[in-house]
Design a protein around this motif. Structure first.
Motif, PDB file in Angstrom:
ATOM      1  N   VAL A 124     -37.853  -4.674  30.059  1.00 34.77           N
ATOM      2  CA  VAL A 124     -38.040  -4.091  28.993  1.00 34.77           C
ATOM      3  C   VAL A 124     -38.005  -3.428  27.524  1.00 34.77           C
ATOM      4  O   VAL A 124     -37.681  -3.330  26.762  1.00 34.77           O
ATOM      5  N   PRO A 126     -39.288  -0.310  25.933  1.00 38.44           N
ATOM      6  CA  PRO A 126     -38.686   0.961  25.342  1.00 38.44           C
ATOM      7  C   PRO A 126     -39.044   2.050  26.476  1.00 38.44           C
ATOM      8  O   PRO A 126     -39.988   2.351  26.201  1.00 38.44           O
ATOM      9  N   VAL A 205     -26.837 -13.647  17.897  1.00 41.46           N
ATOM     10  CA  VAL A 205     -25.645 -12.270  19.010  1.00 41.46           C
ATOM     11  C   VAL A 205     -24.879 -13.175  19.390  1.00 41.46           C
ATOM     12  O   VAL A 205     -25.080 -14.293  20.512  1.00 41.46           O
ATOM     13  N   PHE A 256     -39.563  -2.696  19.341  1.00 43.49           N
ATOM     14  CA  PHE A 256     -38.070  -2.980  18.793  1.00 43.49           C
ATOM     15  C   PHE A 256     -37.591  -4.201  17.387  1.00 43.49           C
ATOM     16  O   PHE A 256     -38.441  -4.439  17.016  1.00 43.49           O
ATOM     17  N   SER A 257     -35.762  -3.904  17.333  1.00 45.43           N
ATOM     18  CA  SER A 257     -35.496  -3.830  15.854  1.00 45.43           C
ATOM     19  C   SER A 257     -35.693  -5.202  15.478  1.00 45.43           C
ATOM     20  O   SER A 257     -35.478  -5.869  16.859  1.00 45.43           O
ATOM     21  N   SER A 259     -33.006  -6.955  15.526  1.00 48.28           N
ATOM     22  CA  SER A 259     -31.605  -7.577  16.097  1.00 48.28           C
ATOM     23  C   SER A 259     -31.840  -7.182  17.819  1.00 48.28           C
ATOM     24  O   SER A 259     -31.281  -8.275  18.923  1.00 48.28           O
ATOM     25  N   GLN A 260     -32.696  -6.394  18.319  1.00 44.76           N
ATOM     26  CA  GLN A 260     -33.378  -6.307  19.456  1.00 44.76           C
ATOM     27  C   GLN A 260     -33.775  -7.357  20.083  1.00 44.76           C
ATOM     28  O   GLN A 260     -34.276  -7.588  21.441  1.00 44.76           O
ATOM     29  N   LEU A 261     -34.918  -7.869  19.158  1.00 45.95           N
ATOM     30  CA  LEU A 261     -35.865  -9.213  19.318  1.00 45.95           C
ATOM     31  C   LEU A 261     -34.956  -9.884  19.583  1.00 45.95           C
ATOM     32  O   LEU A 261     -35.429 -11.075  20.736  1.00 45.95           O
ATOM     33  N   ALA A 263     -31.878 -10.325  20.391  1.00 42.31           N
ATOM     34  CA  ALA A 263     -30.882  -9.932  21.991  1.00 42.31           C
ATOM     35  C   ALA A 263     -31.930 -10.340  23.172  1.00 42.31           C
ATOM     36  O   ALA A 263     -31.108 -10.975  23.953  1.00 42.31           O
ATOM     37  N   LEU A 264     -33.499  -9.794  23.262  1.00 41.65           N
ATOM     38  CA  LEU A 264     -34.028 -10.101  23.899  1.00 41.65           C
ATOM     39  C   LEU A 264     -34.468 -11.902  24.720  1.00 41.65           C
ATOM     40  O   LEU A 264     -34.216 -12.628  25.374  1.00 41.65           O
ATOM     41  N   ASP A 267     -31.347 -12.751  25.923  1.00 41.90           N
ATOM     42  CA  ASP A 267     -31.923 -12.759  27.022  1.00 41.90           C
ATOM     43  C   ASP A 267     -31.550 -13.178  28.665  1.00 41.90           C
ATOM     44  O   ASP A 267     -32.122 -13.844  28.785  1.00 41.90           O
TER      45      ASP A 267
END
Length: 273
Positions: A124, A126, A205, A256-257, A259-261, A263-264, A267
């Motif tokens: 993951v 980036p 999410v 990470f933004s 929202s990305q954090l 989502a992780l 995951d």
């Protein structure tokens, strides 16, 4: 003066006069083996600590948490409130058929789970970021937490440094297996990560609710972290930070933004038992 023959005869007489010690029982033999293994691992730990001191001196960019706010690759990974007392007994049985000597698994299935988590964390990273390596980083760990209703609860933690130009920081994932006694409400759960507090926002999410701490309260070990409890009880924390005190001409943006954090944290790659 005693000649060689007389000396040999005197030694034989002395040896035959000694009483042989009784044979060791099974428990005594196991105790002796464990003590020997403890001494061996203590020696190895001392050697490893000395090497870590050299590594930290060499890789001076990674300051200790709380001292400049950076990440020390030589520091223990598990920093949360569930680390507990390492004097409890018995510990879970290791792959050698003997109880572990402390919380940390150093071989076997649980150890492999920690290594797997690190492998997934690598996937993951980036684009544009690199992973600096040292003798102590990236790193992973598997620790026994407690037994709840006959079920062993374990924590897996993996971390790695990140760099992009002059920017440096780190990311970390910590997984608590099902049966853990952590909170259910997303933000209450997020505030249980290593006992740290902060401003938390619930982030959706898909159908999942994730607690994301966007501003730590008086803590500088991490800048942001997300927390999610899967329906089966597995809890995942994902955290990110930049190293204070280093050259930040590359900017202060985190990998990470929010929202990305979040989502992780949801995951499936980090959903381990």
């Amino acid at each position: 003066m005693m000649d060689g023959q007389q000396l040999r005869e005197a030694l034989r007489d002395e040896m035959t006069s000694l009483t042989s010690p009784p044979p060791l029982g099974t428990q005594a033999m196991l105790g002796t083996a464990r003590r020997a293994r403890t001494r061996r691992r203590t020696f190895q730990a001392c050697v490893g600590s000395a090497a870590a001191v050299v590594a930290v001196a060499f890789f001076g960019t990674f300051a200790s948490p709380g001292v400049g706010g950076g990440w020390s690759p030589a520091a223990p990974l598990i920093g949360g409130p569930s680390s507990g007392d390492d004097t409890a007994s018995p510990w879970p049985t290791g792959p050698d058929g003997l109880p572990q000597e402390d919380r940390t698994a150093r071989a076997g299935t649980r150890y492999d789970r920690g290594a797997e988590l690190l492998d997934q964390l690598r996937t993951v990273v980036p684009a544009g970021y690199t992973v600096p390596t040292s003798p102590e980083a990236p790193s992973h760990q598997a620790q026994y937490d407690q037994t709840v209703n006959g079920v062993d609860v374990w924590n897996y933690t993996s971390s790695m440094p990140l760099a992009k130009g002059d920017w440096s920081g780190h990311i970390l994932v910590e997984v608590h297996t099902a049966g853990n006694q952590l909170a259910t409400e997303p933000c209450a759960l997020a505030r249980q990560f290593w006992g740290m507090q902060g401003d938390c926002e619930p982030v959706t999410v898909a159908a999942a609710q994730v607690g994301v701490v966007v501003g730590p309260g008086g803590e500088d070990r991490f800048d942001q972290w997300a927390a999610y409890r899967h329906p089966d009880g597995v809890v995942v924390f994902v955290a990110q930070a930049m190293n204070r005190g280093s050259n930040q001409q590359g900017g202060t943006e985190l990998p990470f933004s929010e929202s990305q954090l979040a989502a992780l944290a949801v995951d499936k790659r980090f959903h381990l038992q």
